[in-house]
Design a protein around this motif. Structure first.
Motif, PDB file in Angstrom:
ATOM      1  N   ARG A 254       0.805  -1.219   0.000  1.00 26.62           N
ATOM      2  CA  ARG A 254       0.000   0.000   0.000  1.00 26.62           C
ATOM      3  C   ARG A 254       0.848   1.284   0.000  1.00 26.62           C
ATOM      4  O   ARG A 254       1.634   1.498  -0.911  1.00 26.62           O
ATOM      5  CB  ARG A 254      -0.979  -0.016   1.189  1.00 26.62           C
ATOM      6  CG  ARG A 254      -2.053  -1.113   1.043  1.00 26.62           C
ATOM      7  CD  ARG A 254      -2.917  -1.244   2.272  1.00 26.62           C
ATOM      8  NE  ARG A 254      -3.577   0.011   2.594  1.00 26.62           N
ATOM      9  CZ  ARG A 254      -4.680   0.456   2.003  1.00 26.62           C
ATOM     10  NH1 ARG A 254      -5.263  -0.236   1.047  1.00 26.62           N
ATOM     11  NH2 ARG A 254      -5.224   1.607   2.368  1.00 26.62           N
ATOM     12  N   GLU A 255       0.700   2.155   1.039  1.00 23.21           N
ATOM     13  CA  GLU A 255       1.420   3.431   1.071  1.00 23.21           C
ATOM     14  C   GLU A 255       2.934   3.241   0.987  1.00 23.21           C
ATOM     15  O   GLU A 255       3.642   4.049   0.391  1.00 23.21           O
ATOM     16  CB  GLU A 255       1.085   4.220   2.344  1.00 23.21           C
ATOM     17  CG  GLU A 255      -0.366   4.657   2.457  1.00 23.21           C
ATOM     18  CD  GLU A 255      -1.122   3.744   3.391  1.00 23.21           C
ATOM     19  OE1 GLU A 255      -0.862   2.511   3.346  1.00 23.21           O
ATOM     20  OE2 GLU A 255      -1.958   4.240   4.157  1.00 23.21           O
ATOM     21  N   GLU A 256       3.416   2.146   1.581  1.00 26.86           N
ATOM     22  CA  GLU A 256       4.859   1.878   1.547  1.00 26.86           C
ATOM     23  C   GLU A 256       5.335   1.677   0.111  1.00 26.86           C
ATOM     24  O   GLU A 256       6.331   2.263  -0.316  1.00 26.86           O
ATOM     25  CB  GLU A 256       5.173   0.630   2.373  1.00 26.86           C
ATOM     26  CG  GLU A 256       4.841   0.748   3.844  1.00 26.86           C
ATOM     27  CD  GLU A 256       4.892  -0.590   4.553  1.00 26.86           C
ATOM     28  OE1 GLU A 256       5.292  -0.616   5.731  1.00 26.86           O
ATOM     29  OE2 GLU A 256       4.531  -1.603   3.937  1.00 26.86           O
ATOM     30  N   LEU A 257       4.601   0.883  -0.647  1.00 30.47           N
ATOM     31  CA  LEU A 257       4.993   0.603  -2.018  1.00 30.47           C
ATOM     32  C   LEU A 257       4.873   1.837  -2.909  1.00 30.47           C
ATOM     33  O   LEU A 257       5.708   2.062  -3.786  1.00 30.47           O
ATOM     34  CB  LEU A 257       4.144  -0.529  -2.600  1.00 30.47           C
ATOM     35  CG  LEU A 257       4.659  -1.954  -2.401  1.00 30.47           C
ATOM     36  CD1 LEU A 257       3.737  -2.952  -3.080  1.00 30.47           C
ATOM     37  CD2 LEU A 257       6.082  -2.102  -2.934  1.00 30.47           C
ATOM     38  N   VAL A 258       3.830   2.640  -2.693  1.00 29.05           N
ATOM     39  CA  VAL A 258       3.667   3.857  -3.497  1.00 29.05           C
ATOM     40  C   VAL A 258       4.820   4.815  -3.222  1.00 29.05           C
ATOM     41  O   VAL A 258       5.380   5.422  -4.141  1.00 29.05           O
ATOM     42  CB  VAL A 258       2.311   4.533  -3.214  1.00 29.05           C
ATOM     43  CG1 VAL A 258       2.208   5.858  -3.973  1.00 29.05           C
ATOM     44  CG2 VAL A 258       1.164   3.622  -3.618  1.00 29.05           C
ATOM     45  N   ALA A 259       5.205   4.956  -1.943  1.00 31.79           N
ATOM     46  CA  ALA A 259       6.334   5.832  -1.594  1.00 31.79           C
ATOM     47  C   ALA A 259       7.624   5.320  -2.226  1.00 31.79           C
ATOM     48  O   ALA A 259       8.423   6.094  -2.769  1.00 31.79           O
ATOM     49  CB  ALA A 259       6.484   5.919  -0.079  1.00 31.79           C
ATOM     50  N   ILE A 260       7.850   4.010  -2.182  1.00 32.16           N
ATOM     51  CA  ILE A 260       9.045   3.417  -2.785  1.00 32.16           C
ATOM     52  C   ILE A 260       9.024   3.613  -4.298  1.00 32.16           C
ATOM     53  O   ILE A 260      10.049   3.944  -4.913  1.00 32.16           O
ATOM     54  CB  ILE A 260       9.151   1.928  -2.420  1.00 32.16           C
ATOM     55  CG1 ILE A 260       9.461   1.772  -0.929  1.00 32.16           C
ATOM     56  CG2 ILE A 260      10.226   1.225  -3.261  1.00 32.16           C
ATOM     57  CD1 ILE A 260       9.346   0.347  -0.411  1.00 32.16           C
TER      58      ILE A 260
END
Length: 314
Positions: A254-260
């Motif tokens: 989720r947010e982690e993957l989008v930020a990465i």
């Protein structure tokens, strides 16, 4: 079809605001100076307020993820090393520093926050991604540009010291620090203050993206096409293809993957050009990479969002 619509809904509003900036410039409503001042204002006020507000109003002990910060830091280091290795195949040695810097540095703060906010309604883990990557971006850029300058006089310690001070005074970094302190000590957020901060923070994304669009010059993208295209492929496709599977394997979602994703595969930041020029480089290759990646990232980021959504990771 549902995954494609999700990806378009996530990416297109971001790039339509940039397109709007280009339209405003074409109409004569925004010029280069005004766009630069807008960018400066967004960097100094709304973006720091946005990250402060999002951190100050949550329990930081629940938000902090050391694994995530370490991953962002490690992926950034490896991206720099890969860019440096590939730069050795460039025929013109004077282009290597610009090539390396523009290949790894992303518009992480603005686009990272814009994407996560557009999808999830807050800046999410963008502040942690900024902690893990942005200070390293700046320090390594000074070292690389110093060692690969036209005169190759070694590391400019004065500029390196100024950069370190600049990181400590960076408004976004300061906003993150103050937000963390506010959250850790559980300082109450009065409604009047909270509403005021919310209104200021709301300016960050639209104003910043419009300013980015207004600063775009498509003619500059035609310079140094070969090296710029290579850097663009590395920046928008290569690093994502290499590090996103690792991030998924480690359990980021989720947010982690989008930020990465934004850290790895967003457009090269305009500040690359400013730093390259200030350190004696020609700057033509850097500006070409900035323009090319800005133009193409609307398609590549949509593609990566579609892939991640189709895999059920978002």
């Amino acid at each position: 079809m549902e995954n494609l619509i999700f990806s378009l809904n996530a990416a297109m509003p971001v790039f339509l605001l940039m397109l709007l900036g280009m339209v405003f410039k074409k109409a004569g409503w925004i010029d280069g100076h005004f766009a630069a001042e807008m960018n400066r204002f967004v960097f100094l006020v709304p973006l720091p307020v946005l990250v402060f507000r999002d951190l100050a109003t949550v329990d930081f002990s629940e938000v902090w993820d050391g694994r995530f910060v370490i991953f962002c830091f490690t992926a950034t280091i490896l991206s720099i090393l890969i860019s440096a290795f590939i730069s050795r195949f460039l025929g013109d040695r004077s282009l290597r520093g610009e090539f390396i810097q523009a290949s790894y540095r992303s518009s992480a703060a603005l686009l990272g926050i814009a994407f996560i906010q557009n999808i999830y309604g807050s800046s999410g883990l963008a502040p942690l991604m900024i902690i893990g990557s942005v200070p390293l971006y700046n320090i390594m850029a000074v070292i690389i540009l110093s060692l690969s300058g036209p005169e190759e006089g070694g590391i400019d310690r004065k500029i390196l010291k100024q950069t370190a001070k600049g990181i400590l005074r960076n408004p976004i970094i300061l906003g993150i620090i103050v937000g963390i302190v506010w959250s850790v000590f559980q300082i109450p957020m009065p409604q009047i203050l909270g509403k005021t901060l919310e209104n200021i923070a709301a300016m960050a994304t639209p104003m910043g993206l419009i300013a980015m669009g207004a600063a775009f010059d498509i003619r500059a993208a035609s310079e140094k096409v070969g090296p710029a295209a290579l850097a663009g492929i590395i920046k928008l496709i290569g690093f994502c293809a290499l590090f996103l599977p690792a991030a998924i394997y480690l359990g980021f979602r989720r947010e982690e993957l989008v930020a990465i994703l934004v850290m790895l595969g967003s457009a090269t930041t305009v500040s690359c050009y400013v730093m390259a020029k200030n350190m004696g480089h020609e700057g033509v290759l850097t500006s070409s990479i900035v323009m090319l990646t800005t133009l193409c990232s609307s398609f590549t980021l949509t593609f990566w969002l579609f892939i991640l959504k189709s895999l059920g990771m978002l």
